[in-house]
Design a protein around this motif. Structure first.
Motif, PDB file in Angstrom:
ATOM      1  N   ILE A  32      13.644  11.060  10.625  1.00 54.39           N
ATOM      2  CA  ILE A  32      12.907  10.212  11.566  1.00 54.39           C
ATOM      3  C   ILE A  32      11.988   9.259  10.805  1.00 54.39           C
ATOM      4  O   ILE A  32      11.902   8.073  11.134  1.00 54.39           O
ATOM      5  CB  ILE A  32      12.110  11.076  12.566  1.00 54.39           C
ATOM      6  N   ASN A  33      11.331   9.758   9.772  1.00 53.11           N
ATOM      7  CA  ASN A  33      10.408   8.921   8.998  1.00 53.11           C
ATOM      8  C   ASN A  33      11.132   7.842   8.207  1.00 53.11           C
ATOM      9  O   ASN A  33      10.663   6.702   8.140  1.00 53.11           O
ATOM     10  CB  ASN A  33       9.544   9.784   8.086  1.00 53.11           C
ATOM     11  N   LYS A  87      13.186   0.600   9.910  1.00 58.14           N
ATOM     12  CA  LYS A  87      13.073  -0.335  11.031  1.00 58.14           C
ATOM     13  C   LYS A  87      11.815  -1.184  10.902  1.00 58.14           C
ATOM     14  O   LYS A  87      11.838  -2.384  11.185  1.00 58.14           O
ATOM     15  CB  LYS A  87      13.063   0.427  12.371  1.00 58.14           C
ATOM     16  N   LYS A  88      10.719  -0.569  10.472  1.00 57.03           N
ATOM     17  CA  LYS A  88       9.461  -1.304  10.302  1.00 57.03           C
ATOM     18  C   LYS A  88       9.619  -2.408   9.255  1.00 57.03           C
ATOM     19  O   LYS A  88       9.007  -3.471   9.377  1.00 57.03           O
ATOM     20  CB  LYS A  88       8.348  -0.339   9.900  1.00 57.03           C
ATOM     21  N   VAL A 114       6.884   2.951   0.140  1.00 61.81           N
ATOM     22  CA  VAL A 114       6.001   4.027   0.631  1.00 61.81           C
ATOM     23  C   VAL A 114       6.044   5.186  -0.362  1.00 61.81           C
ATOM     24  O   VAL A 114       6.953   5.310  -1.175  1.00 61.81           O
ATOM     25  CB  VAL A 114       6.411   4.528   2.040  1.00 61.81           C
ATOM     26  N   GLU A 115       5.050   6.031  -0.278  1.00 59.03           N
ATOM     27  CA  GLU A 115       5.020   7.244  -1.082  1.00 59.03           C
ATOM     28  C   GLU A 115       5.970   8.271  -0.459  1.00 59.03           C
ATOM     29  O   GLU A 115       6.125   8.314   0.768  1.00 59.03           O
ATOM     30  CB  GLU A 115       3.604   7.832  -1.137  1.00 59.03           C
ATOM     31  N   VAL A 116       6.567   9.092  -1.288  1.00 57.21           N
ATOM     32  CA  VAL A 116       7.472  10.131  -0.794  1.00 57.21           C
ATOM     33  C   VAL A 116       6.766  11.014   0.221  1.00 57.21           C
ATOM     34  O   VAL A 116       7.360  11.430   1.224  1.00 57.21           O
ATOM     35  CB  VAL A 116       8.027  10.976  -1.964  1.00 57.21           C
ATOM     36  N   THR A 117       5.497  11.267   0.008  1.00 62.58           N
ATOM     37  CA  THR A 117       4.754  12.127   0.927  1.00 62.58           C
ATOM     38  C   THR A 117       4.720  11.566   2.348  1.00 62.58           C
ATOM     39  O   THR A 117       4.695  12.327   3.314  1.00 62.58           O
ATOM     40  CB  THR A 117       3.311  12.347   0.435  1.00 62.58           C
ATOM     41  N   GLU A 118       4.756  10.233   2.480  1.00 65.58           N
ATOM     42  CA  GLU A 118       4.781   9.627   3.820  1.00 65.58           C
ATOM     43  C   GLU A 118       6.096   9.932   4.534  1.00 65.58           C
ATOM     44  O   GLU A 118       6.126   9.990   5.762  1.00 65.58           O
ATOM     45  CB  GLU A 118       4.554   8.129   3.735  1.00 65.58           C
TER      46      GLU A 118
END
Length: 72
Positions: free
Chosen positions: A12-13, A19-20, A65-69
């Motif tokens: 989902i992320n 998409k963003k 983005v960071e992997v954690t995100e």
């Protein structure tokens, strides 16, 4: 949280950030230098597969983005 939920959230992320950024799966796969199949496998939460951390790092970098995100 169990592993199934973690995989679902990861998919989902990745989808959300893709998409963003206005990218198609093909565009992100090319930008991340992974196959479309690999990216699609990450985004499908119903798939119970093991994934390469290297591929995950490449996708995160391509999305900026960071992997954690992606793992939240």
């Amino acid at each position: 949280m169990n592993n199934e939920e973690r995989l679902k959230n990861l998919g989902i992320n990745i989808y959300y950030w893709r998409k963003k950024r206005g990218l198609t799966q093909k565009e992100l796969a090319e930008k991340a230098n992974v196959s479309s199949y690999v990216l699609s496998s990450f985004e499908k939460p119903d798939k119970n597969k093991s994934f390469s951390l290297t591929a995950l790092f490449k996708i995160a970098d391509a999305l900026g983005v960071e992997v954690t995100e992606l793992l939240m």
